[in-house]
Design a protein around this motif. Structure first.
Motif, PDB file in Angstrom:
ATOM      1  N   ILE A  99      47.748 -51.707  22.287  1.00 31.69           N
ATOM      2  CA  ILE A  99      46.840 -50.721  22.873  1.00 31.69           C
ATOM      3  C   ILE A  99      47.665 -49.578  23.454  1.00 31.69           C
ATOM      4  CG2 ILE A  99      45.015 -50.354  24.584  1.00 31.69           C
ATOM      5  CD1 ILE A  99      44.444 -53.365  24.434  1.00 31.69           C
ATOM      6  N   GLU A 100      47.309 -48.345  23.116  1.00 39.54           N
ATOM      7  CA  GLU A 100      48.158 -47.208  23.491  1.00 39.54           C
ATOM      8  C   GLU A 100      48.332 -47.062  24.999  1.00 39.54           C
ATOM      9  OE1 GLU A 100      48.376 -43.514  21.536  1.00 39.54           O
ATOM     10  OE2 GLU A 100      47.253 -44.186  19.785  1.00 39.54           O
ATOM     11  N   ASN A 101      47.280 -47.306  25.768  1.00 41.22           N
ATOM     12  CA  ASN A 101      47.435 -47.161  27.216  1.00 41.22           C
ATOM     13  C   ASN A 101      47.949 -48.440  27.888  1.00 41.22           C
ATOM     14  OD1 ASN A 101      45.112 -48.747  27.344  1.00 41.22           O
ATOM     15  ND2 ASN A 101      43.768 -47.061  27.974  1.00 41.22           N
ATOM     16  N   HIS A 102      48.572 -49.296  27.063  1.00 46.44           N
ATOM     17  CA  HIS A 102      49.324 -50.433  27.584  1.00 46.44           C
ATOM     18  C   HIS A 102      50.818 -50.264  27.318  1.00 46.44           C
ATOM     19  CE1 HIS A 102      45.852 -53.636  27.764  1.00 46.44           C
ATOM     20  NE2 HIS A 102      45.504 -52.466  28.277  1.00 46.44           N
ATOM     21  N   LEU A 103      51.209 -49.151  26.745  1.00 47.75           N
ATOM     22  CA  LEU A 103      52.610 -48.929  26.401  1.00 47.75           C
ATOM     23  C   LEU A 103      53.415 -48.501  27.625  1.00 47.75           C
ATOM     24  CD1 LEU A 103      52.159 -47.040  22.990  1.00 47.75           C
ATOM     25  CD2 LEU A 103      52.745 -49.464  23.343  1.00 47.75           C
ATOM     26  N   ALA A 104      54.722 -48.522  27.493  1.00 53.85           N
ATOM     27  CA  ALA A 104      55.617 -48.198  28.606  1.00 53.85           C
ATOM     28  C   ALA A 104      55.314 -46.812  29.166  1.00 53.85           C
ATOM     29  CB  ALA A 104      57.065 -48.253  28.132  1.00 53.85           C
ATOM     30  N   GLY A 105      55.259 -46.742  30.485  1.00 50.97           N
ATOM     31  CA  GLY A 105      55.062 -45.471  31.169  1.00 50.97           C
ATOM     32  C   GLY A 105      53.630 -45.057  31.366  1.00 50.97           C
ATOM     33  N   THR A 106      52.699 -45.776  30.767  1.00 48.75           N
ATOM     34  CA  THR A 106      51.290 -45.388  30.887  1.00 48.75           C
ATOM     35  C   THR A 106      50.705 -45.802  32.228  1.00 48.75           C
ATOM     36  OG1 THR A 106      50.550 -47.471  29.885  1.00 48.75           O
ATOM     37  CG2 THR A 106      50.933 -45.605  28.402  1.00 48.75           C
ATOM     38  N   LEU A 107      49.579 -45.181  32.570  1.00 47.09           N
ATOM     39  CA  LEU A 107      48.763 -45.649  33.695  1.00 47.09           C
ATOM     40  C   LEU A 107      47.961 -46.806  33.120  1.00 47.09           C
ATOM     41  CD1 LEU A 107      48.058 -44.972  36.669  1.00 47.09           C
ATOM     42  CD2 LEU A 107      46.115 -43.675  35.811  1.00 47.09           C
ATOM     43  N   TYR A 108      48.418 -48.006  33.384  1.00 49.60           N
ATOM     44  CA  TYR A 108      48.034 -49.195  32.630  1.00 49.60           C
ATOM     45  C   TYR A 108      46.528 -49.343  32.463  1.00 49.60           C
ATOM     46  CZ  TYR A 108      47.397 -54.045  31.298  1.00 49.60           C
ATOM     47  OH  TYR A 108      47.003 -55.185  30.653  1.00 49.60           O
ATOM     48  N   ASP A 109      46.104 -49.471  31.196  1.00 50.03           N
ATOM     49  CA  ASP A 109      44.728 -49.677  30.758  1.00 50.03           C
ATOM     50  C   ASP A 109      43.809 -48.505  31.087  1.00 50.03           C
ATOM     51  OD1 ASP A 109      43.284 -51.747  29.269  1.00 50.03           O
ATOM     52  OD2 ASP A 109      41.908 -51.739  30.983  1.00 50.03           O
ATOM     53  N   MET A 110      44.435 -47.362  31.438  1.00 54.32           N
ATOM     54  CA  MET A 110      43.614 -46.205  31.793  1.00 54.32           C
ATOM     55  C   MET A 110      44.013 -44.942  31.019  1.00 54.32           C
ATOM     56  SD  MET A 110      43.165 -46.830  35.906  1.00 54.32           S
ATOM     57  CE  MET A 110      41.691 -45.810  36.043  1.00 54.32           C
ATOM     58  N   ILE A 111      45.273 -44.510  31.154  1.00 53.26           N
ATOM     59  CA  ILE A 111      45.701 -43.255  30.523  1.00 53.26           C
ATOM     60  C   ILE A 111      47.082 -43.441  29.901  1.00 53.26           C
ATOM     61  CG2 ILE A 111      46.319 -40.833  30.888  1.00 53.26           C
ATOM     62  CD1 ILE A 111      44.370 -40.763  33.198  1.00 53.26           C
ATOM     63  N   GLY A 112      47.236 -42.972  28.665  1.00 56.06           N
ATOM     64  CA  GLY A 112      48.542 -43.011  28.019  1.00 56.06           C
ATOM     65  C   GLY A 112      48.391 -43.015  26.509  1.00 56.06           C
ATOM     66  N   SER A 113      49.476 -42.690  25.831  1.00 57.04           N
ATOM     67  CA  SER A 113      49.439 -42.652  24.371  1.00 57.04           C
ATOM     68  C   SER A 113      50.820 -42.953  23.809  1.00 57.04           C
ATOM     69  CB  SER A 113      48.982 -41.272  23.880  1.00 57.04           C
ATOM     70  OG  SER A 113      49.973 -40.301  24.159  1.00 57.04           O
ATOM     71  N   ALA A 114      50.842 -43.300  22.534  1.00 54.30           N
ATOM     72  CA  ALA A 114      52.115 -43.562  21.864  1.00 54.30           C
ATOM     73  C   ALA A 114      52.969 -42.300  21.800  1.00 54.30           C
ATOM     74  CB  ALA A 114      51.848 -44.089  20.455  1.00 54.30           C
ATOM     75  N   GLU A 115      52.334 -41.148  21.777  1.00 63.79           N
ATOM     76  CA  GLU A 115      53.070 -39.885  21.682  1.00 63.79           C
ATOM     77  C   GLU A 115      53.951 -39.647  22.902  1.00 63.79           C
ATOM     78  OE1 GLU A 115      52.180 -35.079  21.124  1.00 63.79           O
ATOM     79  OE2 GLU A 115      50.522 -36.508  21.305  1.00 63.79           O
ATOM     80  N   VAL A 116      53.446 -39.985  24.098  1.00 70.04           N
ATOM     81  CA  VAL A 116      54.207 -39.711  25.324  1.00 70.04           C
ATOM     82  C   VAL A 116      54.991 -40.920  25.819  1.00 70.04           C
ATOM     83  CG1 VAL A 116      52.674 -37.868  26.051  1.00 70.04           C
ATOM     84  CG2 VAL A 116      52.202 -40.218  26.795  1.00 70.04           C
ATOM     85  N   SER A 117      54.706 -42.084  25.287  1.00 70.34           N
ATOM     86  CA  SER A 117      55.433 -43.286  25.689  1.00 70.34           C
ATOM     87  C   SER A 117      56.723 -43.363  24.881  1.00 70.34           C
ATOM     88  CB  SER A 117      54.591 -44.545  25.453  1.00 70.34           C
ATOM     89  OG  SER A 117      55.337 -45.706  25.764  1.00 70.34           O
ATOM     90  N   GLN A 118      57.820 -42.965  25.517  1.00 67.06           N
ATOM     91  CA  GLN A 118      59.097 -42.883  24.808  1.00 67.06           C
ATOM     92  C   GLN A 118      60.191 -43.638  25.566  1.00 67.06           C
ATOM     93  OE1 GLN A 118      59.986 -38.748  23.957  1.00 67.06           O
ATOM     94  NE2 GLN A 118      57.866 -38.315  23.397  1.00 67.06           N
ATOM     95  N   PRO A 119      60.068 -44.963  25.657  1.00 68.65           N
ATOM     96  CA  PRO A 119      61.105 -45.738  26.342  1.00 68.65           C
ATOM     97  C   PRO A 119      62.371 -45.818  25.507  1.00 68.65           C
ATOM     98  CG  PRO A 119      59.544 -47.224  25.322  1.00 68.65           C
ATOM     99  CD  PRO A 119      58.994 -45.828  25.136  1.00 68.65           C
ATOM    100  N   LYS A 120      63.481 -46.057  26.179  1.00 69.29           N
ATOM    101  CA  LYS A 120      64.742 -46.251  25.474  1.00 69.29           C
ATOM    102  C   LYS A 120      64.813 -47.679  24.930  1.00 69.29           C
ATOM    103  CE  LYS A 120      67.070 -42.748  28.221  1.00 69.29           C
ATOM    104  NZ  LYS A 120      68.213 -42.402  29.111  1.00 69.29           N
ATOM    105  N   ALA A 121      65.797 -47.923  24.116  1.00 71.02           N
ATOM    106  CA  ALA A 121      65.935 -49.236  23.484  1.00 71.02           C
ATOM    107  C   ALA A 121      66.166 -50.321  24.528  1.00 71.02           C
ATOM    108  CB  ALA A 121      67.092 -49.206  22.493  1.00 71.02           C
TER     109      ALA A 121
END
Length: 246
Positions: free
Chosen positions: A147-169
């Protein structure tokens, strides 16, 4: 007589060079003191001294349990300890309007979170029942990466996308930044903004009603609260944790 003059000349040169060196050291020291003073005046306060768990405690307990240790300048979670020695840790202090900066490193397939606005009372058995979470995740192998708003850096289960979630390895350090001011919440991961919303606005109500937290009685209801680092059952580490109250 000639030798005496030579020795006097050499002695004078040594004294002169030593004086210059001392002046240079004093200048360096003064510059360092000025830098320290500026850092202190900026309002940032460290929440982790790099050596102890002072300033933290396990949620609903008096001290930090054995799962969390301070080592090598990191607050590190070990899921292999007995379950009764685990749990989220929270700050001793409470914060309302602030800017928080820290770095995190997650294990392969790992999941954790930075939770803020935590209201610590026995009526709520977990930090996430009242606090708002910035997700910490291995986007590649974690089970919660669908789920996109479960990715790193997101406001969990509320706001976020794969485009802006750019964690390092996995194994590298990620920089998280959270700003909460008069209800406005803005998140950044590695200097990329991942969320921006203000509690109580129509946009907030829309994302809240679309989330799992829609009918949670205490969720995001407390403007002032503790900051938590989540035990989600995976190895995770945090470092360079600091806060500035606004």
């Amino acid at each position: 007589m000639k030798n005496s003059k030579n020795w006097l000349t050499i002695a004078f040169a040594v004294v002169f060079l030593a004086s210059c060196g001392a002046g240079q050291k004093n200048g360096d020291s003064q510059d360092q003191d000025t830098t320290t003073s500026v850092a202190e005046d900026s309002g940032w306060i460290s929440l982790f001294d790099g050596q102890t768990t002072n300033g933290w405690h396990t949620y609903l307990r008096d001290t930090v349990t054995a799962a969390w240790t301070a080592q090598n300048g990191e607050l590190r979670f070990n899921p292999d300890v007995p379950h009764e020695q685990r749990g989220d840790i929270v700050t001793d202090g409470e914060y309302e309007n602030f800017e928080l900066e820290l770095e995190w490193q997650i294990s392969s397939g790992g999941n954790s979170g930075i939770i803020f606005g935590v209201h610590e009372v026995p009526e709520y058995s977990a930090t996430y029942q009242t606090g708002i979470e910035m997700q910490v995740l291995d986007n590649i192998d974690a089970g919660d990466n669908k789920i996109e708003n479960h990715l790193a850096g997101t406001l969990y289960d509320m706001i976020g996308s794969a485009e802006v979630s750019q964690p390092k390895a996995v194994g590298e350090w990620n920089k998280a930044r959270i700003r909460k001011n008069n209800g406005q919440i803005t998140l950044w991961l590695n200097d990329v903004q991942t969320a921006d919303v203000t509690i109580g606005t129509p946009e907030w109500e829309e994302v809240l009603n679309a989330s799992k937290f829609k009918d949670w009685e205490g969720f995001a209801k407390y403007p002032k609260g503790r900051i938590a680092l989540q035990d989600h059952g995976d190895v995770v580490a945090y470092r360079n944790i600091r806060i500035k109250e606004l």
